[in-house]
Scaffold this active site. Sequence first.
Site, PDB file in Angstrom:
ATOM      1  N   LYS A  85       0.828  -1.215   0.000  1.00 50.03           N
ATOM      2  CA  LYS A  85       0.000   0.000   0.000  1.00 50.03           C
ATOM      3  C   LYS A  85       0.863   1.267   0.000  1.00 50.03           C
ATOM      4  O   LYS A  85       0.641   2.177  -0.791  1.00 50.03           O
ATOM      5  CB  LYS A  85      -0.932   0.021   1.232  1.00 50.03           C
ATOM      6  N   ARG A 141      -9.106   1.430   9.258  1.00 50.77           N
ATOM      7  CA  ARG A 141      -8.705   0.061   9.565  1.00 50.77           C
ATOM      8  C   ARG A 141      -9.747  -0.678  10.401  1.00 50.77           C
ATOM      9  O   ARG A 141      -9.532  -1.838  10.748  1.00 50.77           O
ATOM     10  CB  ARG A 141      -7.398   0.090  10.351  1.00 50.77           C
ATOM     11  N   ARG A 198      11.877  -5.414   4.634  1.00 51.70           N
ATOM     12  CA  ARG A 198      11.590  -3.993   4.404  1.00 51.70           C
ATOM     13  C   ARG A 198      12.590  -3.090   5.140  1.00 51.70           C
ATOM     14  O   ARG A 198      12.881  -3.298   6.302  1.00 51.70           O
ATOM     15  CB  ARG A 198      10.168  -3.660   4.879  1.00 51.70           C
ATOM     16  N   ARG A 258      11.873  -1.470  10.773  1.00 56.32           N
ATOM     17  CA  ARG A 258      10.868  -1.140  11.778  1.00 56.32           C
ATOM     18  C   ARG A 258      10.797  -2.229  12.846  1.00 56.32           C
ATOM     19  O   ARG A 258      10.870  -3.406  12.536  1.00 56.32           O
ATOM     20  CB  ARG A 258       9.492  -0.995  11.099  1.00 56.32           C
ATOM     21  N   ARG A 313       0.197  -8.825  13.402  1.00 56.13           N
ATOM     22  CA  ARG A 313      -0.422  -7.763  12.591  1.00 56.13           C
ATOM     23  C   ARG A 313      -1.345  -8.364  11.534  1.00 56.13           C
ATOM     24  O   ARG A 313      -2.396  -7.800  11.227  1.00 56.13           O
ATOM     25  CB  ARG A 313       0.653  -6.883  11.952  1.00 56.13           C
TER      26      ARG A 313
HETATM   27  P1  ADP Z   1       2.297  -1.842   3.201  1.00 64.01           P
HETATM   28  O1  ADP Z   1       2.305  -0.335   3.146  1.00 64.01           O
HETATM   29  O2  ADP Z   1       1.059  -2.429   2.568  1.00 64.01           O
HETATM   30  O3  ADP Z   1       2.557  -2.380   4.566  1.00 64.01           O
HETATM   31  P2  ADP Z   1       4.827  -1.608   1.757  1.00 64.01           P
HETATM   32  O4  ADP Z   1       4.491  -0.746   0.591  1.00 64.01           O
HETATM   33  O5  ADP Z   1       5.567  -0.982   2.875  1.00 64.01           O
HETATM   34  O6  ADP Z   1       3.490  -2.355   2.300  1.00 64.01           O
HETATM   35  O7  ADP Z   1       5.639  -2.865   1.196  1.00 64.01           O
HETATM   36  C1  ADP Z   1       6.163  -3.869   2.079  1.00 64.01           C
HETATM   37  C2  ADP Z   1       7.531  -4.325   1.560  1.00 64.01           C
HETATM   38  O8  ADP Z   1       7.348  -5.038   0.325  1.00 64.01           O
HETATM   39  C3  ADP Z   1       8.532  -3.206   1.256  1.00 64.01           C
HETATM   40  O9  ADP Z   1       9.815  -3.644   1.618  1.00 64.01           O
HETATM   41  C4  ADP Z   1       8.409  -2.995  -0.246  1.00 64.01           C
HETATM   42  O10 ADP Z   1       9.623  -2.533  -0.835  1.00 64.01           O
HETATM   43  C5  ADP Z   1       8.068  -4.398  -0.734  1.00 64.01           C
HETATM   44  N1  ADP Z   1       7.153  -4.419  -1.881  1.00 64.01           N
HETATM   45  C6  ADP Z   1       6.086  -3.596  -2.103  1.00 64.01           C
HETATM   46  N2  ADP Z   1       5.434  -3.949  -3.233  1.00 64.01           N
HETATM   47  C7  ADP Z   1       6.102  -5.031  -3.723  1.00 64.01           C
HETATM   48  C8  ADP Z   1       5.930  -5.856  -4.879  1.00 64.01           C
HETATM   49  N3  ADP Z   1       4.939  -5.660  -5.746  1.00 64.01           N
HETATM   50  N4  ADP Z   1       6.804  -6.872  -5.070  1.00 64.01           N
HETATM   51  C9  ADP Z   1       7.824  -7.089  -4.184  1.00 64.01           C
HETATM   52  N5  ADP Z   1       8.042  -6.343  -3.092  1.00 64.01           N
HETATM   53  C10 ADP Z   1       7.193  -5.322  -2.854  1.00 64.01           C
HETATM   54  P1  AMP Z   2       1.422   0.775   8.974  1.00 64.46           P
HETATM   55  O1  AMP Z   2       2.521   1.769   8.774  1.00 64.46           O
HETATM   56  O2  AMP Z   2       0.201   1.087   8.154  1.00 64.46           O
HETATM   57  O3  AMP Z   2       1.908  -0.645   8.791  1.00 64.46           O
HETATM   58  O4  AMP Z   2       0.957   0.918  10.491  1.00 64.46           O
HETATM   59  C1  AMP Z   2       1.846   0.627  11.557  1.00 64.46           C
HETATM   60  C2  AMP Z   2       1.080   0.514  12.863  1.00 64.46           C
HETATM   61  O5  AMP Z   2       0.473   1.780  13.190  1.00 64.46           O
HETATM   62  C3  AMP Z   2      -0.088  -0.486  12.862  1.00 64.46           C
HETATM   63  O6  AMP Z   2       0.330  -1.814  13.112  1.00 64.46           O
HETATM   64  C4  AMP Z   2      -0.943   0.084  14.004  1.00 64.46           C
HETATM   65  O7  AMP Z   2      -0.387  -0.234  15.269  1.00 64.46           O
HETATM   66  C5  AMP Z   2      -0.786   1.592  13.809  1.00 64.46           C
HETATM   67  N1  AMP Z   2      -1.826   2.092  12.892  1.00 64.46           N
HETATM   68  C6  AMP Z   2      -1.642   2.588  11.643  1.00 64.46           C
HETATM   69  N2  AMP Z   2      -2.810   2.974  11.104  1.00 64.46           N
HETATM   70  C7  AMP Z   2      -3.770   2.705  12.027  1.00 64.46           C
HETATM   71  C8  AMP Z   2      -5.184   2.833  12.066  1.00 64.46           C
HETATM   72  N3  AMP Z   2      -5.866   3.323  11.017  1.00 64.46           N
HETATM   73  N4  AMP Z   2      -5.840   2.457  13.177  1.00 64.46           N
HETATM   74  C9  AMP Z   2      -5.167   1.983  14.246  1.00 64.46           C
HETATM   75  N5  AMP Z   2      -3.844   1.802  14.279  1.00 64.46           N
HETATM   76  C10 AMP Z   2      -3.134   2.147  13.178  1.00 64.46           C
END
Ligand code: ADP
Ligand code: AMP
Length: 218
Positions: free
Chosen positions: A15, A90, A129, A162, A173
């Site tokens: 995302k 969420r 990541r 992270r 999660r």
């Molecule tokens: P989210 O925001 O849904 O938690 P991220 O965008 O942070 O996901 O992506 C999670 C990890 O996967 C990151 O390390 C990113 O570089 C990698 N990633 C994202 N999209 C892809 C993809 N289509 N193929 C492979 N790796 C990806």
């Molecule tokens: P993310 O960066 O989207 O993976 O979010 C990291 C963490 O932030 C999540 O695991 C939650 O603990 C908190 N968080 C992010 N967005 C929300 C939300 N909309 N509602 C509640 N907690 C959130």
Amino acid sequence: MATYIVLLGPPGVGKGTQAKIVANQSGLAHISSGDLFRENIKNHTELGQLAENFINKGELVPDDLTIAMIKDRITRSDCESGAILDGFPRTPVQADAAKIMLNEIGEDIDIVPFITAPDEILVERLSGRWTCRKSGHIFHTVFNPPLKEGVCDIDGSELYQRDDDKVETVKNRIQVYLRRTSPLIAYYREQGKLVEVQGNQAIEEVTRDLLDVLAKEY
Ligand code: ADP
Ligand code: AMP
């Protein structure tokens, strides 16, 4: 009319990666609730202190704190043409609140791309990541490596892993997503706003499909 997009999908599905690309191309604001919480933690704000425990355990931050934070963000001037919401809403309570706060300014959520991928892919992505300390730019050791190890290509700041990307926390999660966030799939499907996007493809392919979906809508 402004455009509001909610990116829905499990943790690690891409995302944030996609939201940053589409925001750059479209001029829409990118609102990541996770980035906002991490910024608050970094700046030692009261909200950051309240949120940190939940985040480190992989639990959701309480709805009232989250909704207030987004309401403040969404009314800023850079959201005039609209925004991509990444990580919010969420829960069903947050989804109702999102609707109310947008309706108050004469807007609504237009479309909800739902990005999907199998759980084992999510764990693989999150455990590799690396996130940029300054602005949250996202890399992956294998799938999207930075040019120089440990350094953000875009702003040169340090990359870090992270705390909540540890395998045990990631598993929690995903469970929390299934229990608390996945009801939003039916919620937005019933409103005719949900469009599925296959997340288990290369980053550019997901972007292509996502832009296709958005282009069909507008
Ligand atoms: P989210 O925001 O849904 O938690 P991220 O965008 O942070 O996901 O992506 C999670 C990890 O996967 C990151 O390390 C990113 O570089 C990698 N990633 C994202 N999209 C892809 C993809 N289509 N193929 C492979 N790796 C990806
Ligand atoms: P993310 O960066 O989207 O993976 O979010 C990291 C963490 O932030 C999540 O695991 C939650 O603990 C908190 N968080 C992010 N967005 C929300 C939300 N909309 N509602 C509640 N907690 C959130």
